[in-house]
Design a protein around this motif. Structure first.
Motif, mmCIF file in Angstrom:
data_model
loop_
_atom_site.group_PDB
_atom_site.id
_atom_site.type_symbol
_atom_site.label_atom_id
_atom_site.label_comp_id
_atom_site.label_asym_id
_atom_site.label_seq_id
_atom_site.Cartn_x
_atom_site.Cartn_y
_atom_site.Cartn_z
ATOM 1 N N LEU A 156 83.883 171.723 -11.132
ATOM 2 C CA LEU A 156 83.457 172.925 -11.257
ATOM 3 C C LEU A 156 83.348 173.739 -9.807
ATOM 4 O O LEU A 156 83.891 175.029 -9.950
ATOM 5 N N TYR A 157 83.063 173.125 -8.865
ATOM 6 C CA TYR A 157 83.229 173.629 -7.482
ATOM 7 C C TYR A 157 84.481 173.743 -7.247
ATOM 8 O O TYR A 157 84.650 174.917 -6.232
ATOM 9 N N ALA A 158 85.584 172.834 -7.424
ATOM 10 C CA ALA A 158 86.700 173.284 -7.108
ATOM 11 C C ALA A 158 87.540 174.715 -7.574
ATOM 12 O O ALA A 158 87.854 175.297 -6.829
ATOM 13 N N GLN A 213 83.467 168.586 -21.204
ATOM 14 C CA GLN A 213 82.516 168.375 -19.779
ATOM 15 C C GLN A 213 83.291 168.359 -18.666
ATOM 16 O O GLN A 213 84.558 167.948 -18.321
ATOM 17 N N MET A 214 82.861 169.385 -17.631
ATOM 18 C CA MET A 214 83.483 169.435 -16.359
ATOM 19 C C MET A 214 82.486 169.053 -15.138
ATOM 20 O O MET A 214 81.384 169.584 -15.170
ATOM 21 N N ALA A 215 82.853 168.100 -14.566
ATOM 22 C CA ALA A 215 82.093 167.470 -13.467
ATOM 23 C C ALA A 215 81.612 168.634 -12.329
ATOM 24 O O ALA A 215 82.559 169.653 -12.184
ATOM 25 N N SER A 234 82.835 175.873 -22.081
ATOM 26 C CA SER A 234 82.362 174.495 -22.336
ATOM 27 C C SER A 234 81.924 174.589 -23.763
ATOM 28 O O SER A 234 81.056 175.350 -24.444
ATOM 29 N N VAL A 235 82.211 173.237 -24.295
ATOM 30 C CA VAL A 235 82.263 173.032 -25.726
ATOM 31 C C VAL A 235 81.062 171.699 -25.925
ATOM 32 O O VAL A 235 81.236 170.903 -26.874
#
Length: 496
Positions: free
Chosen positions: A388-390, A382-384, A357-358
């Motif tokens: 992330l879960y997937a 940004q990763m929702a 992540s940046v």
């Protein structure tokens, strides 16, 4: 407010920042971070950023001029550690009420609070923090602090960084401005030496700096001031007599480093104590700067001997973990300097980085990641949580390194997780810290609990249909089925 506005514009126009020099005048005024969303303070406001930088000064009383909610439990907002004083862990606030605001009693209440702290604790200094409420109602904390300092005979430092002026990163820089204006250079030490250095931007999380300081001690290098980790007020006040400085992994205090170089001719470089290679390079650059400032060149040879000795010990310890970790995939969901410094450290031992992540990283941080990973395909802004879960549930990573906010995503996906942010319980800096980081990753990945939780639950296993089971209802069907299954084995059941 006019002086605060001038300071903000000054830190926005930071000439030591490479990315800032490439901006036009309009873009430069916006600063480095994204603007805050009204009502959303989860990412940290300017007050939070200033408190993070100054809180680890352990013998100082930190007084928050605000309603009670601004202080809350922020005295422990980071896992910084102290080798002595504990005053910094005591929360002080003026606890303004609606009546204080309406009746204009804020400044009077602040002066009274300073007096009470001085009488009860006798600290070497008191830091007073402005907040949104007190800034909006116009309380002049600088005037109050000046009067209190004259009255009580101790430094009372105003920290003018109310939350609404900007992001946490801006608050970091405003805290550096407060140190420059009111603390650094106010005391002349009587023991200045040619091997004195400053370490800037080191917070001593979980005692990390205590793993690095012995290395410097063996080289005869004295840390005049570590700002802010495990710091003392007197050390910071004397910091202007250091010969060189290292800015640890962050541009948050780059304004402090640059202005100390301008005023007192203290050269600096930016380095990292995460990973074996970066730790060695940091030691080399410190020695080289000291030689340029007049130290005996023999320190260069002693530095190389120390590096060779410590690297050999570290690699020997890491060899035990190499077979179990080589090729393992890590997802790094953090930000800032850890987005590249930890990446470099992990790649040294053969671990594959599937993403980093940046979100809170500077332009310089992102450029370092590109150089380390050779591309930017593994960088995400940004990763929702759903994404992330997937990613984790599809087993695209063997472990996730992140902060406490996202640990439950990993646990829900039945994926090993390790805390890499400021709440962590283990130090990861220096040679010994790198060994500890690898050990913790190995423990997390090979914990037998993951093999168990990935197995299907017994109730998810459907029994195979048997011809001899009764096809019609009977008066005692349950008993009959129990008798039929008595003595069966796992091989008699169908697949899950």
């Amino acid at each position: 407010m006019s002086s605060l506005r001038a300071k903000i514009q000054d830190v926005f126009n930071e000439p030591a920042c490479e990315s800032n020099r490439g901006k036009d005048a309009k873009a430069r005024k916006k600063g480095c971070s994204k603007p805050l969303t009204p009502g959303a303070a989860a990412g940290g406001c300017a007050f939070d950023g200033a408190k993070i930088v100054l809180q680890p000064i352990t013998d100082v009383a930190h007084l928050i001029h605000a309603p009670l909610a601004c202080e809350g439990n922020s005295w422990d907002n980071r896992g910084a550690a102290s080798s002595g004083p504990t005053l910094w862990r005591t929360s002080f606030t003026t606890d303004l009420t609606e009546l204080d605001v309406v009746m204009g009693r804020g400044e009077r209440k602040l002066f009274k609070a300073i007096r009470e702290i001085q009488e009860a604790y006798g600290p070497p200094a008191i830091f007073v923090y402005a907040t949104c409420v007190t800034a909006l109602i116009g309380d002049d904390i600088e005037a109050v602090c000046k009067r209190a300092a004259e009255k009580f005979g101790l430094p009372v430092v105003p920290v003018n960084a109310p939350g609404f002026v900007g992001s946490k990163n801006l608050g970091n820089k405003l805290a550096g401005e407060a140190l420059l204006e009111h603390v650094i250079g106010t005391v002349e030490p009587d023991d200045a030496a040619p091997y004195d250095i400053n370490i800037l931007g080191e917070f001593n999380l979980s005692g990390e700096f205590w793993l690095v300081k012995p290395l410097l001690d063996r080289l005869g290098i004295r840390v005049r001031a570590c700002i802010p980790g495990d710091a003392r007020y007197f050390d910071i006040a004397c910091a202007h007599r250091a010969r060189a400085a290292m800015m640890v992994c962050s541009t948050a205090l780059i304004n402090l480093a640059r202005k100390m170089e301008q005023r007192w001719d203290i050269p600096f470089f930016e380095g990292s104590f995460y990973g074996i290679t970066d730790t060695s390079e940091a030691l080399r650059q410190i020695s080289q700067l000291l030689v340029k400032k007049g130290a005996d060149p023999e320190i260069l040879g002693r530095t190389e001997a120390l590096i060779a000795e410590e690297e050999a010990i570290a690699w020997k310890k890491l060899a035990a973990y190499w077979p179990g970790l080589e090729g393992k995939r890590v997802l790094l969901n953090t930000g800032g300097v850890k987005s590249w410094s930890v990446v470099h450290a992990l790649m040294e031992i053969g671990i594959e980085i599937v993403g980093t992540s940046v979100k809170k990283s500077t332009v310089e941080d992102k450029e370092r990641i590109k150089q380390i990973l050779k591309d930017d395909n593994h960088m995400f802004e940004q990763m929702a949580p759903r994404e992330l879960y997937a990613m984790l549930s599809e087993h695209k990573a063997d472990i996730m390194l992140s902060g406490g906010r996202t640990q439950f995503i990993a646990l829900k996906a039945k994926t090993p997780w390790l805390d890499i942010n400021q709440e962590r319980q283990h130090p990861y800096a220096g040679y010994d810290g790198m060994v500890e980081l690898v050990r913790q990753i190995d423990l997390a990945i090979h914990n037998p609990i993951w093999r168990q939780v990935l197995e299907p639950a017994p109730w998810d296993c459907q029994p195979a249909v048997r011809d001899e089971l009764p096809s019609t209802k009977s008066e005692t069907p349950t008993l009959h089925v129990v008798q039929e299954f008595a003595g069966t084995t796992a091989d008699d059941f169908g697949e899950c």
